[in-house]
Design an enzyme around this catalytic site. Structure first.
Site, PDB file in Angstrom:
ATOM      1  CD  GLU A   1      -2.792   1.302   2.406  1.00 36.10           C
ATOM      2  OE1 GLU A   1      -3.682   2.168   2.421  1.00 36.10           O
ATOM      3  OE2 GLU A   1      -2.603   0.502   3.351  1.00 36.10           O
TER       4      GLU A   1
ATOM      5  CE  LYS B   1      -6.542   0.035   1.502  1.00 33.54           C
ATOM      6  NZ  LYS B   1      -7.104  -0.464   2.758  1.00 33.54           N
TER       7      LYS B   1
END
Length: 295
Positions: free
Chosen positions: A176, A213
């Site tokens: 992420e 992400k």
């Protein structure tokens, strides 16, 4: 790695629920839920209250595998139980929802326009505990504030280095590298980030699979080429500070991008709502995010 769970993440329709607010963000999550800071006097009471909130969400009939593929948990939540089962086991056995674990220790101070992850000194211990508790995969967050090539390279280097270690352990990593949605240079940062990710993907062996992400991109479908890479199982989007309505509108314009929302998922829920009202609001929220995810 559980092949049934992997197949669900590869081919299932739905989105990932992020229920992983950690120590620093838990008071804000509770306040949004209607629990004031004077309602608890120490960290243990705070975590008990947030687990009660998460339990209420997970046990709701609205929270089901027709809409939700996976759920990301905080380490404290992984160690707790729901109806006598560890949270990850409850998610999979009772809900058919794939459990993930947030493993980062928060963000370091800003350097070169970015915030790297703080060192995860006990990474092996965390991963062993995750395997013991039947966790499928992990998630770890970094933060990009400016389009600084050196800083963004440091972010991606760190994410892929740790992600590779996680994959070797038999867990499934979600990387992420969040881009600040309030940055005046968001699109420039996204261009540098994508180039770095594409470069790093070429270094992975054929067996290594990851998820990404990311912040919803400024340019619609900007990450479509990443989705075609054989190492990428899914690209998911965080809400990043957008309201649910804003996030859903932006998400729905991006083919193949699915949600992994936290605050936008639970923004209208309140501790004082009746079960009927709570379940109705959660159901509406989940259905809206699902529709934006599957287009």
């Amino acid at each position: 790695m559980n092949k049934i769970q992997l197949n669900r993440m590869l081919r299932g329709d739905g989105f990932i629920a992020a229920l992983d607010q950690s120590g620093g963000s838990t008071p804000k999550a509770l306040l949004q839920y209607g629990v004031k800071e004077n309602s608890y006097s120490n960290e243990e009471e705070m975590f008990r209250l947030v687990h009660e909130m998460r339990t209420r969400i997970i046990k709701s009939p609205a929270f089901n595998s027709d809409y939700i593929l996976g759920a990301i948990l905080f380490e404290n939540t992984m160690q707790r139980t729901i109806d006598g089962k560890y949270t990850a086991d409850y998610l999979w056995e009772e809900k058919n929802i794939v459990p993930f674990l947030k493993i980062d220790k928060g963000l370091a101070e800003t350097q070169n326009g970015v915030q790297l992850m703080k060192p995860i000194d006990n990474l092996d211990d965390i991963l062993n505990a995750a395997l013991e508790k039947n966790i499928f995969g992990t998630k770890m967050r970094s933060f990009i504030k400016e389009p600084n090539p050196e800083g963004i390279k440091m972010i991606v280097d760190q994410q892929f280095e740790i992600g590779t270690k996680i994959a070797l352990k038999g867990l499934f990593p979600i990387l992420e590298p969040e881009v600040d949605i309030h940055s005046g240079y968001k699109e420039r940062a996204e261009n540098i980030l994508k180039d770095e990710i594409l470069s790093h993907l070429k270094t992975l062996d054929d067996e290594t699979k990851i998820m990404l992400k990311i912040s919803i991109p400024t340019e619609d479908n900007f990450y479509s080429d990443l989705m075609k890479d054989p190492h990428i199982v899914r690209v998911v989007a965080l809400s990043g500070g957008y309201s649910r309505e804003q996030a859903n509108a932006k998400l729905s314009r991006n083919r193949g991008l699915i949600a992994s929302f936290s605050r936008a998922l639970s923004e209208d829920l309140n501790i004082n709502q009746s079960e009927e009202e709570f379940n109705k609001i959660l159901s509406d929220s989940i259905e809206e995010i699902y529709k934006a995810s599957i287009k």
